[in-house]
Design an enzyme around this catalytic site. Structure first.
Site, mmCIF file in Angstrom:
data_model
loop_
_atom_site.group_PDB
_atom_site.id
_atom_site.type_symbol
_atom_site.label_atom_id
_atom_site.label_comp_id
_atom_site.label_asym_id
_atom_site.label_seq_id
_atom_site.Cartn_x
_atom_site.Cartn_y
_atom_site.Cartn_z
ATOM 1 N N CYS A 41 43.485 36.801 41.503
ATOM 2 C CA CYS A 41 43.557 37.839 42.545
ATOM 3 C C CYS A 41 42.250 37.857 43.355
ATOM 4 O O CYS A 41 41.965 36.894 44.054
ATOM 5 C CB CYS A 41 43.887 39.179 41.902
ATOM 6 S SG CYS A 41 44.555 40.366 43.082
ATOM 7 N N HIS A 73 48.593 38.092 38.047
ATOM 8 C CA HIS A 73 47.652 38.476 36.994
ATOM 9 C C HIS A 73 48.138 38.073 35.602
ATOM 10 O O HIS A 73 48.814 38.870 34.947
ATOM 11 C CB HIS A 73 47.477 40.001 36.999
ATOM 12 C CG HIS A 73 46.683 40.505 38.153
ATOM 13 N ND1 HIS A 73 45.329 40.704 38.089
ATOM 14 C CD2 HIS A 73 47.059 40.871 39.398
ATOM 15 C CE1 HIS A 73 44.895 41.175 39.245
ATOM 16 N NE2 HIS A 73 45.918 41.281 40.073
ATOM 17 N N GLU A 79 46.503 38.025 32.909
ATOM 18 C CA GLU A 79 45.911 38.915 31.888
ATOM 19 C C GLU A 79 46.724 40.197 31.711
ATOM 20 O O GLU A 79 46.547 40.907 30.735
ATOM 21 C CB GLU A 79 44.449 39.224 32.234
ATOM 22 C CG GLU A 79 44.211 40.284 33.300
ATOM 23 C CD GLU A 79 44.416 39.805 34.735
ATOM 24 O OE1 GLU A 79 44.868 38.662 34.928
ATOM 25 O OE2 GLU A 79 44.137 40.594 35.661
#
Lengths: 80, 235
Positions: B86, B195, B197
């Protein structure tokens, strides 16, 4: 001396903000509006009287930070 | 294997990134501030999302000049594993470590929802554990994730197999060729808007991102076994 820097989006790169403003202007009745492109205007005070040096250094500022030359063009004027 | 998670003023996905490393591969991981001037102890450097320096001027434009970025550039040249997510992707493009740029979403909307991604290149250090062509669900959360590059750059990306992920369904931001993530020519630097994560547990809605972390650990192990310390595609 003062540098006035204009950063604009390259002609072949999409400008979603410009398109939105264009649509808003049409909605408001400004039907004569054609393409709208949005850019950045910066005023930079320079502590120098050497015009040639200022020219060179402002160009470096534009290339390194003020514009991303992948997507933007820049031009500037020096006054004073 | 030692992981670093970079923290700039305005980073806000750094904790998620660190926890994802702990939860997926359980390797040592540190927060490393933007002022750090030595990354030599780290094998992987993760550049998290957020709004570094308030996104002033352009996303990532100011962060790329933080002192730590000189070390990131060195690490990239040494063949260390680098992932930008990002805002981290935006920083890596501004730094010239990845080609192209990220511009405002075509819709002007901040898009925050899960997307389906097709794994286009399963040979990068961060995608070894995926199958090429596999579709995984990973969330996006961005207002400026519209990947742009010139036609010549796009041709190079394709020729070198540098497109790592494409949006498999609707293109959420107007990205050229539905690109969601790319890598450098050597394949050790990867940048992506989604993302991973945030997709490491069913409790988070998906485990689609977890294998990015196991991949890089495996890449590190393979590299160690082969005795290679640096170099392109030497996993």
């Amino acid at each position: 001396m003062k540098a006035t820097v204009y950063v604009t989006i390259k002609a072949n790169v999409l400008d979603p903000q410009g398109n939105a403003v264009q649509n808003a202007l049409h909605t408001m009745g400004f039907h004569e509006v054609g393409k709208v492109r949005i850019g950045k205007y910066m005023e930079i005070q320079l502590d120098t009287a050497d015009r040639a040096q200022a020219e060179e250094r402002v160009k470096a500022m534009c290339e390194k930070l003020l514009a991303n030359t992948v997507i933007e063009d820049y031009r500037f004027e020096l006054e004073g | 294997m030692n992981f670093a998670v970079l923290v700039f003023p305005g980073s806000n996905c750094d904790i998620d990134m660190l926890k994802a490393v702990e939860d997926t591969v359980g390797q040592p991981v540190d927060y490393v501030r933007h002022t750090a001037d030595d990354l030599s102890k780290y094998d992987a450097i993760l550049v998290p999302g957020g709004f570094s320096y308030g996104d002033y001027l352009r996303c990532g434009a100011i962060a790329r000049f933080a002192p730590v970025m000189n070390e990131v550039r060195k690490a990239a040249a040494e063949g260390k594993f680098i992932l930008g997510v990002c805002n981290g992707f935006q920083i890596l493009t501004e730094a010239g470590l990845l080609p192209g740029a990220l511009i405002r979403n075509k819709s002007l909307k901040f898009r925050c929802h899960p997307v389906d991604l097709r794994v286009e290149n399963a040979n990068t250090a961060f995608t070894l554990d995926y199958e090429e062509g596999e579709v995984v669900t990973i969330p996006i959360a961005h207002g400026e994730g519209n990947y742009y590059c010139s036609e010549e750059t796009l041709a190079q990306l394709k020729a070198n197999n540098q497109i790592v992920f494409r949006y498999a369904g609707e293109n959420p931001n107007g990205s050229v060729d539905n690109i969601a993530g790319i890598c450098n020519e050597a394949g050790n630097v990867v940048g992506m808007m989604p993302h991973p994560e945030r997709a490491v547990s069913e409790l988070l809605g998906s485990t689609g991102g977890a294998r990015m972390f196991t991949s890089v650990l495996n890449a590190f192990k393979k590299r160690a076994e082969s005795g290679a310390t640096t170099g392109a595609r030497a996993y």
